[in-house]
Design a protein around this motif. Structure first.
Motif, PDB file in Angstrom:
ATOM      1  N   SER A  94       0.833  -1.203   0.000  1.00  0.00           N
ATOM      2  CA  SER A  94       0.000   0.000   0.000  1.00  0.00           C
ATOM      3  C   SER A  94       0.873   1.260   0.000  1.00  0.00           C
ATOM      4  O   SER A  94       0.480   2.299  -0.513  1.00  0.00           O
ATOM      5  CB  SER A  94      -0.965  -0.006   1.188  1.00  0.00           C
ATOM      6  N   MET A  95       2.077   1.173   0.589  1.00  0.00           N
ATOM      7  CA  MET A  95       3.056   2.260   0.559  1.00  0.00           C
ATOM      8  C   MET A  95       4.438   1.639   0.351  1.00  0.00           C
ATOM      9  O   MET A  95       5.196   1.467   1.306  1.00  0.00           O
ATOM     10  CB  MET A  95       3.026   3.054   1.872  1.00  0.00           C
ATOM     11  N   PRO A  96       4.764   1.244  -0.892  1.00  0.00           N
ATOM     12  CA  PRO A  96       5.997   0.494  -1.141  1.00  0.00           C
ATOM     13  C   PRO A  96       7.262   1.224  -0.680  1.00  0.00           C
ATOM     14  O   PRO A  96       7.364   2.440  -0.818  1.00  0.00           O
ATOM     15  CB  PRO A  96       6.020   0.306  -2.653  1.00  0.00           C
ATOM     16  N   ALA A  97       8.189   0.449  -0.150  1.00  0.00           N
ATOM     17  CA  ALA A  97       9.495   0.966   0.251  1.00  0.00           C
ATOM     18  C   ALA A  97      10.358   1.187  -0.984  1.00  0.00           C
ATOM     19  O   ALA A  97       9.974   0.822  -2.102  1.00  0.00           O
ATOM     20  CB  ALA A  97      10.165  -0.031   1.197  1.00  0.00           C
ATOM     21  N   GLU A  98      11.537   1.751  -0.783  1.00  0.00           N
ATOM     22  CA  GLU A  98      12.484   1.962  -1.879  1.00  0.00           C
ATOM     23  C   GLU A  98      13.134   0.653  -2.313  1.00  0.00           C
ATOM     24  O   GLU A  98      13.474   0.480  -3.476  1.00  0.00           O
ATOM     25  CB  GLU A  98      13.571   2.943  -1.449  1.00  0.00           C
ATOM     26  N   MET A  99      13.335  -0.267  -1.349  1.00  0.00           N
ATOM     27  CA  MET A  99      14.031  -1.512  -1.649  1.00  0.00           C
ATOM     28  C   MET A  99      13.558  -2.619  -0.708  1.00  0.00           C
ATOM     29  O   MET A  99      12.928  -2.353   0.302  1.00  0.00           O
ATOM     30  CB  MET A  99      15.551  -1.340  -1.517  1.00  0.00           C
ATOM     31  N   ILE A 100      13.888  -3.847  -1.070  1.00  0.00           N
ATOM     32  CA  ILE A 100      13.535  -4.990  -0.240  1.00  0.00           C
ATOM     33  C   ILE A 100      14.415  -4.983   1.010  1.00  0.00           C
ATOM     34  O   ILE A 100      15.593  -4.608   0.952  1.00  0.00           O
ATOM     35  CB  ILE A 100      13.693  -6.306  -1.034  1.00  0.00           C
ATOM     36  N   ASN A 101      13.845  -5.406   2.110  1.00  0.00           N
ATOM     37  CA  ASN A 101      14.545  -5.517   3.381  1.00  0.00           C
ATOM     38  C   ASN A 101      15.738  -6.469   3.206  1.00  0.00           C
ATOM     39  O   ASN A 101      15.538  -7.651   2.898  1.00  0.00           O
ATOM     40  CB  ASN A 101      13.558  -6.038   4.426  1.00  0.00           C
ATOM     41  N   PRO A 102      16.975  -5.990   3.401  1.00  0.00           N
ATOM     42  CA  PRO A 102      18.139  -6.856   3.191  1.00  0.00           C
ATOM     43  C   PRO A 102      18.176  -8.056   4.138  1.00  0.00           C
ATOM     44  O   PRO A 102      18.693  -9.124   3.769  1.00  0.00           O
ATOM     45  CB  PRO A 102      19.343  -5.935   3.410  1.00  0.00           C
ATOM     46  N   THR A 103      17.616  -7.920   5.326  1.00  0.00           N
ATOM     47  CA  THR A 103      17.590  -9.049   6.257  1.00  0.00           C
ATOM     48  C   THR A 103      16.621 -10.119   5.765  1.00  0.00           C
ATOM     49  O   THR A 103      16.892 -11.320   5.898  1.00  0.00           O
ATOM     50  CB  THR A 103      17.220  -8.583   7.682  1.00  0.00           C
ATOM     51  N   ALA A 104      15.504  -9.706   5.152  1.00  0.00           N
ATOM     52  CA  ALA A 104      14.578 -10.670   4.550  1.00  0.00           C
ATOM     53  C   ALA A 104      15.263 -11.402   3.399  1.00  0.00           C
ATOM     54  O   ALA A 104      15.103 -12.614   3.233  1.00  0.00           O
ATOM     55  CB  ALA A 104      13.307  -9.967   4.065  1.00  0.00           C
ATOM     56  N   VAL A 105      16.039 -10.673   2.613  1.00  0.00           N
ATOM     57  CA  VAL A 105      16.800 -11.283   1.509  1.00  0.00           C
ATOM     58  C   VAL A 105      17.749 -12.342   2.070  1.00  0.00           C
ATOM     59  O   VAL A 105      17.798 -13.475   1.580  1.00  0.00           O
ATOM     60  CB  VAL A 105      17.578 -10.213   0.705  1.00  0.00           C
ATOM     61  N   ASP A 106      18.494 -11.976   3.121  1.00  0.00           N
ATOM     62  CA  ASP A 106      19.449 -12.913   3.722  1.00  0.00           C
ATOM     63  C   ASP A 106      18.745 -14.146   4.288  1.00  0.00           C
ATOM     64  O   ASP A 106      19.216 -15.278   4.115  1.00  0.00           O
ATOM     65  CB  ASP A 106      20.253 -12.226   4.837  1.00  0.00           C
ATOM     66  N   ALA A 107      17.603 -13.931   4.943  1.00  0.00           N
ATOM     67  CA  ALA A 107      16.852 -15.057   5.523  1.00  0.00           C
ATOM     68  C   ALA A 107      16.375 -16.011   4.425  1.00  0.00           C
ATOM     69  O   ALA A 107      16.418 -17.236   4.595  1.00  0.00           O
ATOM     70  CB  ALA A 107      15.666 -14.543   6.336  1.00  0.00           C
ATOM     71  N   MET A 108      15.956 -15.465   3.301  1.00  0.00           N
ATOM     72  CA  MET A 108      15.498 -16.310   2.196  1.00  0.00           C
ATOM     73  C   MET A 108      16.668 -17.025   1.529  1.00  0.00           C
ATOM     74  O   MET A 108      16.544 -18.186   1.127  1.00  0.00           O
ATOM     75  CB  MET A 108      14.717 -15.480   1.186  1.00  0.00           C
ATOM     76  N   LEU A 109      17.808 -16.355   1.416  1.00  0.00           N
ATOM     77  CA  LEU A 109      18.989 -16.998   0.838  1.00  0.00           C
ATOM     78  C   LEU A 109      19.409 -18.209   1.668  1.00  0.00           C
ATOM     79  O   LEU A 109      19.898 -19.195   1.111  1.00  0.00           O
ATOM     80  CB  LEU A 109      20.143 -16.000   0.708  1.00  0.00           C
ATOM     81  N   GLU A 110      19.190 -18.149   2.983  1.00  0.00           N
ATOM     82  CA  GLU A 110      19.479 -19.310   3.834  1.00  0.00           C
ATOM     83  C   GLU A 110      18.658 -20.527   3.421  1.00  0.00           C
ATOM     84  O   GLU A 110      19.049 -21.652   3.662  1.00  0.00           O
ATOM     85  CB  GLU A 110      19.185 -18.984   5.304  1.00  0.00           C
ATOM     86  N   ARG A 111      17.510 -20.287   2.799  1.00  0.00           N
ATOM     87  CA  ARG A 111      16.639 -21.359   2.310  1.00  0.00           C
ATOM     88  C   ARG A 111      16.845 -21.642   0.834  1.00  0.00           C
ATOM     89  O   ARG A 111      16.091 -22.395   0.222  1.00  0.00           O
ATOM     90  CB  ARG A 111      15.170 -21.002   2.556  1.00  0.00           C
TER      91      ARG A 111
END
Length: 143
Positions: free
Chosen positions: A46-63
């Motif tokens: 509804s109010m997009p950020a400038e970029m994806i949360n880098p910690t979310a990226v790292d957590a997904m890369l772990e998977r």
């Protein structure tokens, strides 16, 4: 391609959170990976950020799921109308409602500003819910 694949449209899901930078992106990443293309996947905010949360990226890369190329997108009426299931994650009343759509609200902690140890349980709960969604859609998980 079988005749059924030509006539049966793919189920589609839209994940919505405020910034489209964490929860909705992780959910979309899991659904893309686990459905192996059998589900059309969208995410928006509804109010997009400038970029994806880098910690979310790292957590997904772990998977083993890479969401680095994804970008937060604004929620549109068209995205809602084109989706069979709309899953909100804390976007409040910002999500438009259309009759005939299935809506679910997943109450999940916001990973914004959290460290990896706080994001992992959120990620794991999202994966659990995505696997349940796949079962509801009649799609066998790829992994």
């Amino acid at each position: 391609m079988t005749t059924d694949e030509l006539t049966e449209p793919k189920p589609s899901a839209l994940f919505v959170c405020v910034h489209n930078a964490g929860r909705s992106q992780m959910a979309a990443g899991f659904l893309r990976a686990l459905s192996d293309g059998a589900v059309e996947v969208r995410s928006a905010g509804s109010m997009p950020a400038e970029m994806i949360n880098p910690t979310a990226v790292d957590a997904m890369l772990e998977r083993g799921i890479d969401i680095r190329a994804e970008r937060p997108k604004v929620l549109t009426d068209e995205a809602v109308q084109a989706s069979d299931v709309v899953i909100t994650m804390g976007c409040g009343d910002a999500c438009p409602f259309y009759p005939g759509k299935k809506y679910e609200d997943w109450e999940l902690a916001d990973p914004a500003g959290q460290g990896i140890d706080a994001v992992r349980p959120i990620r794991d709960e999202i994966e659990r819910r995505v696997r349940h969604l796949l079962a509801e859609l009649g799609v066998e998980p790829a992994a």
